[in-house]
Structures are given as structure tokens and as C-alpha cells.
Design a protein around this motif. Structure first.
Motif, mmCIF file in Angstrom:
data_model
loop_
_atom_site.group_PDB
_atom_site.id
_atom_site.type_symbol
_atom_site.label_atom_id
_atom_site.label_comp_id
_atom_site.label_asym_id
_atom_site.label_seq_id
_atom_site.Cartn_x
_atom_site.Cartn_y
_atom_site.Cartn_z
ATOM 1 N N GLU A 76 0.862 -1.287 0.067
ATOM 2 C CA GLU A 76 -0.001 -0.211 -0.090
ATOM 3 C C GLU A 76 0.736 1.251 0.025
ATOM 4 O OE1 GLU A 76 -2.258 1.021 3.363
ATOM 5 O OE2 GLU A 76 -3.445 2.554 2.407
ATOM 6 N N LEU B 207 -2.839 0.977 -4.037
ATOM 7 C CA LEU B 207 -2.268 -0.245 -4.011
ATOM 8 C C LEU B 207 -1.439 -0.754 -4.969
ATOM 9 C CD1 LEU B 207 -5.508 -2.396 -2.823
ATOM 10 C CD2 LEU B 207 -3.816 -1.397 -1.369
ATOM 11 N N LYS C 98 0.349 4.397 1.331
ATOM 12 C CA LYS C 98 -0.656 5.047 1.974
ATOM 13 C C LYS C 98 -0.129 6.803 2.191
ATOM 14 C CE LYS C 98 1.417 3.459 6.185
ATOM 15 N NZ LYS C 98 1.039 2.629 7.406
ATOM 16 N N SER D 78 -12.082 -0.018 0.359
ATOM 17 C CA SER D 78 -10.603 -0.363 0.512
ATOM 18 C C SER D 78 -10.625 -1.738 1.346
ATOM 19 C CB SER D 78 -9.674 0.713 0.914
ATOM 20 O OG SER D 78 -10.372 0.974 2.270
#
Lengths: 94, 223
Positions: free
Chosen positions: B56, B145, B58, B203
Motif C-alpha cells: 500500500e 495499492l 498510503k 478499500s
């Protein structure tokens, strides 16, 4: 399933990415205040249901989210033509 | 119709009022939509071998830019801010250092920048660009992702109807499409690596979906 060409993405995509938004080329009355109830009612609610060539508005909902027009044969389901908003269809009913 | 690309000084000033730094101070810890999945711990204790690798990216800055692609001034302003011209060809993307720009629609682009730079980039846009345009910071609405590994194409075939053959889906191509009944913006970053921009609210579902779907290949979570 339709395999629809998006004129904005310039490629074919599966039908699940699109939504049909009804009949195309419905002109809003220029002066709604001056419309009779009949005229306004026909603009709001009355749609064609032809057997054969039909111009439809579609939206590429999961892709570019743009609207465009499709000319489709309601009998054979064949998509005759795809064209952008503002363009004139070249395939029309006789 | 009035020309939307000509604005008065007052209107120009008004467009700068909306800029807000969305990154909280150090006292508030930012959490990705997959915070609860604790991917960092899974990366340590989980399997190290497998056909699909997931990571990920993020807390990136997601900026949605909309402007008139026929307005050369705005295109030039975007290039000054990003260091690279906006991709005008459908379904293409460009990268410039840590910035990446995806074509989303004829008048819309998704720009990903490092999370802490989003405010700076946004401010630069407000300084550089005039006329009628829209720039929205949607960082909190999605996450990124990275999927890679030898079986990643096989995995994606189980998730989307897009044709992923390298001839039709070369490196750099980006599509927004239906992904596992949800939606995703898929970009090819290498022969066996893809980047997915997914909705925050989906998600967890997509994380569960990917675990289930990649079971036959083996899923390696990377930190």
C-alpha cells in the motif's frame, strides 16, 4: 452484452462500464414559462419507442464519466454508430 | 455564452480562498483506509514467497484537476507546476519525479504527489493558473495499492474485464474501470506491476477480495 466504443476513451469497453440514459436529442423548450402543459408534459415524459433505429444517450459511468450518443437498432441490438454530444448522427431512420 | 477563461481580478482572488492544508499537525496521526489491516505487521510475519505482491502506498496527496484542454495558458501553467505537460492522449499517464499524472477524462486528470507536498502543489496551482478550472484535494477519499509479481496479470483477470495484454495495455496506460464489482483506476507501471487507486470506502472490501482471489497464487504483503 454490448461491446461499446467510448468516443472519449477511444477504445471498446464492456457494457458493465456504461449506463443508458434514454433517448438522445431531446431539446429543452427555450421558454419553459410559455409552454402549455401539453408541450411541457411531452418534453418531460413522452419518449419514442421505435422499432429499428434509435438514438440514445449513454454515459461511460465507470470510465471517463462522459456522456455520448449511440445509434442502435432496437430490433437487432446492433450498434450502428457512436458519436459525441453536439455531433450529428450519420445513420438515421428513413 | 461568456468566455469562462477570462476572469476579473476579484474572481481570480476568490479562487485562492479555497486552499486548505488538509494534513493535520504532528499531534494527530494520519491513518490510511487500510490501517486496521495492519499491513506492516503482515509484511513481517506473512509469507515471503508467492505469485502476487501487494504494497500500500498510503497517505499520498490525490489532486483532481479539471480544466479546458484547449486553453494553452492553463496547460502551460500546469506544466510549470508539475514539471511535465499534462497527458492529453486518452488513457495515458506521465511521471515527473515524485509526481504522477493520470488522464481520467478529456478534461480531468488525477495527480498523485507525496502526502506532505499536496498543500504546496495546490498552492502553486492557485498562484500559477488563472481562468475557469477546478482543483480538488481528494486525498482522504482513496488509497493506492501496488500489485506486482509473476501472477499479477492472472489475478487482475479475475477482477476486471479490461484486456491486460501488453499490446493493448502497455506500461503507462491508465484506465478507470469496474474492479471486483467496485471501481478502480488501474495503471500499468511495469510488465508485472500495476497500481490501483481505490475508493476509501471500498478499500476493506478490495483488501478482502484480493486476499481471497490471490489465494491460488500466494499473496506476499510488503511494507
Amino acid at each position: 452484452m454490448f461491446h461499446i466504443y467510448c468516443p472519449h476513451c477511444a477504445e471498446y469497453r464492456e457494457e458493465e462500464e456504461f449506463h443508458a440514459a434514454g433517448q438522445a436529442h431531446i431539446a429543452r423548450p427555450l421558454d419553459p414559462e410559455a409552454c402549455s402543459d401539453k408541450e411541457w408534459g411531452e418534453y418531460m415524459f413522452f419518449r419514442k419507442n421505435p422499432r429499428g433505429i434509435h438514438h440514445e444517450l449513454w454515459v461511460h459511468a465507470a470510465g471517463c464519466r462522459k456522456f455520448f450518443n449511440i445509434t442502435r437498432d432496437t430490433q437487432s441490438y446492433e450498434i450502428k454508430e457512436v458519436y459525441k454530444i453536439g455531433e450529428k448522427p450519420s445513420v438515421v431512420a428513413e | 455564452m461568456s468566455d469562462l477563461n477570462v476572469m476579473t481580478a476579484a474572481e481570480m482572488a476568490a479562487t485562492k480562498a479555497a486552499v486548505m492544508d488538509q494534513v493535520p499537525g504532528p499531534e494527530i496521526q494520519g491513518q490510511s483506509p487500510l490501517h486496521h489491516a495492519d499491513l506492516d505487521s503482515l509484511a513481517k510475519v506473512g509469507p515471503k514467497q508467492g505469485g502476487v505482491h501487494l504494497r500500500e502506498h498510503k497517505l499520498l496527496g490525490h489532486l483532481t484537476l479539471r480544466l479546458n484542454p484547449e486553453n494553452d495558458d492553463q496547460l502551460a501553467a500546469a506544466e510549470r507546476v508539475l514539471g511535465v505537460a499534462l497527458p492529453l492522449q486518452p488513457l495515458t499517464s506521465v511521471e515527473s519525479g515524485s509526481y504522477s499524472v493520470r488522464w481520467m477524462s478529456p478534461d480531468e486528470w488525477l495527480i498523485l504527489v507525496p502526502g506532505l507536498e499536496a498543500f504546496d502543489v495546490e498552492s502553486k496551482f492557485r498562484d500559477e493558473m488563472g481562468g475557469h478550472y477546478s482543483l480538488v484535494n481528494s486525498s482522504g477519499g482513496s488509497t493506492v495499492l501496488e500489485l506486482s509479481g509473476p501472477d499479477v496479470v492472472e489475478l487482475l483477470k479475475r477482477c476486471t474485464s479490461i484486456d491486460l495484454h501488453p499490446k493493448l495495455f502497455p506500461v503507462g496506460k491508465v484506465v478507470s474501470t469496474v474492479f471486483a464489482k467496485s471501481s478502480a483506476i488501474i495503471r500499468r507501471t511495469g510488465e508485472h506491476s500495476f497500481e490501483l487507486v481505490i475508493r476509501r470506502s471500498f478499500s476493506d472490501y478490495i483488501w478482502l477480495w484480493l486476499q481471497e482471489t490471490s489465494r491460488e497464487f500466494g499473496l506476499v504483503v510488503k511494507a
